[in-house]
Design an enzyme around this catalytic site. Structure first.
Site, PDB file in Angstrom:
ATOM      1  N   SER A 154      63.034  -0.142  15.956  1.00 22.75           N
ATOM      2  CA  SER A 154      63.294  -1.556  15.761  1.00 22.75           C
ATOM      3  C   SER A 154      62.286  -2.471  16.442  1.00 22.75           C
ATOM      4  O   SER A 154      62.306  -3.673  16.199  1.00 22.75           O
ATOM      5  CB  SER A 154      64.688  -1.897  16.286  1.00 22.75           C
ATOM      6  OG  SER A 154      64.742  -1.677  17.700  1.00 22.75           O
ATOM      7  N   SER A 173      63.203   3.513  18.905  1.00 21.04           N
ATOM      8  CA  SER A 173      62.728   2.190  18.498  1.00 21.04           C
ATOM      9  C   SER A 173      61.439   1.722  19.174  1.00 21.04           C
ATOM     10  O   SER A 173      60.875   0.700  18.775  1.00 21.04           O
ATOM     11  CB  SER A 173      63.820   1.148  18.734  1.00 21.04           C
ATOM     12  OG  SER A 173      64.828   1.269  17.766  1.00 21.04           O
ATOM     13  N   LYS A 181      59.886  -8.516  22.586  1.00 20.07           N
ATOM     14  CA  LYS A 181      60.840  -8.248  21.507  1.00 20.07           C
ATOM     15  C   LYS A 181      61.991  -9.243  21.626  1.00 20.07           C
ATOM     16  O   LYS A 181      62.467  -9.509  22.743  1.00 20.07           O
ATOM     17  CB  LYS A 181      61.341  -6.800  21.644  1.00 20.07           C
ATOM     18  CG  LYS A 181      62.304  -6.339  20.581  1.00 20.07           C
ATOM     19  CD  LYS A 181      62.647  -4.858  20.763  1.00 20.07           C
ATOM     20  CE  LYS A 181      63.564  -4.352  19.670  1.00 20.07           C
ATOM     21  NZ  LYS A 181      63.809  -2.888  19.782  1.00 20.07           N
TER      22      LYS A 181
END
Lengths: 62, 458
Positions: B150, B174, B75
């Site tokens: 996210s 997330s 990420k």
């Protein structure tokens, strides 16, 4: 806690040093009105008779 | 596509080449990225160098373990030395860290091959946004649909079969949200289990690092490499890390599982397919030997009110300087969500932390008689990406936030498919530092069902 007026939103943003266009301030005002019930809901615990773990930190040796 | 566990065996047996594996994954990443936008940046050179090193270790019989040569990605809030780390934001468009995040280093030490940096909501908070330097990730099951966020790129890239696993972060859901909507597995470990040093913060008292993968078994293998004490992270726990993969074999026999029925039936009712998936999970785990009962916790709304008050306040504090100097460099969703924190008072934040302590006390008391908990991780199938409200978190209370507030380990996994053919999910939660039991329960469910056999057609 009542919703914030347009001028109160502008004042709080100014205090925080933030400049946003008027249209964005209006959107934010509506969002804050949605957040208010949450902020009211968490105002539960009364005046504490002692120090609370969440707000106490330790000094010294680990 | 093989799992990490299967691939590790094939690499060790010299039946799969890490270099060929990396080349295939890189080609798939390039081929699919215009459709699903999972990657912000694909990094072929370091990926192939890492794959060649893994191949050399395979040849010399010195593999580092089951992750050696396995293609993953990070990420883009995980700092990577020499490789831009943008947080999917114009604010950090040109930021090149000089050091890896601790977990990036730990995974590299285990031998993984990182293919690049994955899409996220802006700073793990603002999304899905169409006004950022990169488009939002799309759901491989249907590219008109939301991935959730996210850790959106990780969810999309794993579901699309590009990478076998990846890193995520979870402040209010997330990791588990994208795992749910993309039909994969993801764990938010116990607070303090995985170091966060070198991961751009959203809200420090709620931020967790963790892995995502196609199966729970693969999540366990990745978690093994990411868990451990880091003196540089003040939230890091200094305690022994169990063998999560070995722990999968414990199953659920004799485990007492509490169903938090009011969360998903009345506090925020889920879709019929999600409810059916939860009931099926309960039935499967009961058949595997678990003892099931219903339990009652504080309301979903109370956990969410507490968690969101903390997130808005802490995230604004993190971003205050840029909100003052260059708010226009954020996307609209990020800027507005941060600005909401600027409207809050110090008392709002302190009351939230006081209520959090109170919730922890009450939740411990309410769960004395059980080992694990079950509820939903999402309301239903992925919605259209254009239908996601900027203030969705204020409209309905989410199922994931309670376990950020508590810090307890929580796993989302696929529990079936819904009316539109998209994945639905279930959440299994454990007591602090009993991540192994959570993983064992998820693994028991996956072994007893066939949902891992269906992948998106992309």
């Amino acid at each position: 806690m009542p919703p914030l007026s347009e001028s109160e939103i502008a004042a709080r943003l100014a205090t925080a040093g933030i400049t946003l266009p008027k249209i964005e301030q209006d959107d934010l005002r509506a969002a804050y009105a949605m957040l208010l019930p949450a902020l009211e809901m968490i105002r539960g615990p009364g005046i504490p008779p002692a120090a609370e773990p969440a707000l106490t930190f330790a000094a010294g040796e680990k | 596509m093989h799992s990490i566990a299967e691939t590790a065996g094939l690499i060790a047996a010299r039946k799969i080449s890490p270099v060929e594996l990396a080349k295939t994954a890189l080609a798939r990443a390039e081929a699919l990225n215009d459709q699903i936008h999972a990657f912000i940046r694909i990094t072929p050179e370091p990926a192939l160098a890492a794959a060649q090193a893994a191949e050399a270790r395979a040849a010399s019989g010195s593999l580092r373990g089951p992750l050696d040569g396995i293609p993953i990605a990070h990420k883009d809030i995980y700092c990577t030395a020499g490789i831009p780390t943008t947080a999917h934001s114009a604010q950090l468009k040109d930021f090149i860290p000089t050091e890896d995040a601790t977990t990036v280093r730990m995974l590299a030490a285990a031998g993984v091959v990182s293919l690049g940096k994955l899409a996220t909501h802006e700073f793990a908070f603002g999304g899905p946004s169409f006004d950022l330097p990169w488009p939002p990730a799309r759901n491989p099951w249907d590219t008109t649909r939301f991935t959730a966020g996210s850790s959106s790129g990780t969810g999309a890239a794993v579901a699309a079969g590009i990478i076998m696993g990846g890193t995520g972060s979870d402040t209010g859901g997330s990791i588990r949200g994208p795992a749910a909507l993309c039909g994969i597995a993801g764990i938010k470990p116990t607070y303090g289990l995985c170091p966060r040093t070198g991961i751009l913060p959203l809200a420090q008292t709620l931020d967790h690092a963790g892995p995502m993968a196609w199966s729970v078994e693969d999540v366990a293998l990745l978690l093994q490499a990411m868990a451990g004490h880091d003196p540089a992270d003040p939230g890091s726990a200094n305690r022994p890390v169990p063998d999560f993969h070995a722990g999968l074999a414990q199953g659920v026999r004799g485990k007492r599982i509490g169903v938090i029925r009011h969360f998903h039936e009345s506090d925020n009712p889920v879709s019929p397919a999600t409810l059916a998936g939860i009931e099926n999970t309960i039935a499967v785990l009961r058949a595997e030997g678990a003892v099931i009962s219903d339990i009652t916790l504080p309301s979903l709304a109370e956990y969410n009110a507490t968690g969101w008050a903390i997130i808005y306040a802490e995230s604004f504090a993190v971003h205050e300087a840029w909100m003052q100097s260059a708010p226009e460099k954020y996307g609209e969703y990020m800027r507005h969500r941060l600005a909401l924190g600027a409207l809050m008072s110090a008392a709002d934040y302190i009351q939230a932390q006081r209520r959090r302590a109170d919730l922890i006390t009450r939740s411990i008391a309410a769960t004395q008689g059980v080992d694990l908990l079950i509820t939903a991780s999402a309301m239903g199938e992925a919605p259209p990406i254009t239908a996601v409200s900027k203030w969705a978190s204020l409209e309905k209370p989410g199922f994931t936030m309670p376990f950020n507030v508590l810090g307890w380990p929580a796993l989302s996994l696929c529990s079936g498919f819904g009316e539109a053919g998209l994945p639905v999910s279930v959440q299994i939660i454990g007591k602090p530092f009993d991540d192994a039991s959570v993983l064992a329960a998820g693994h028991a469910f996956e072994k007893a069902t066939a949902f891992r056999a269906t992948r998106p057609a992309i």
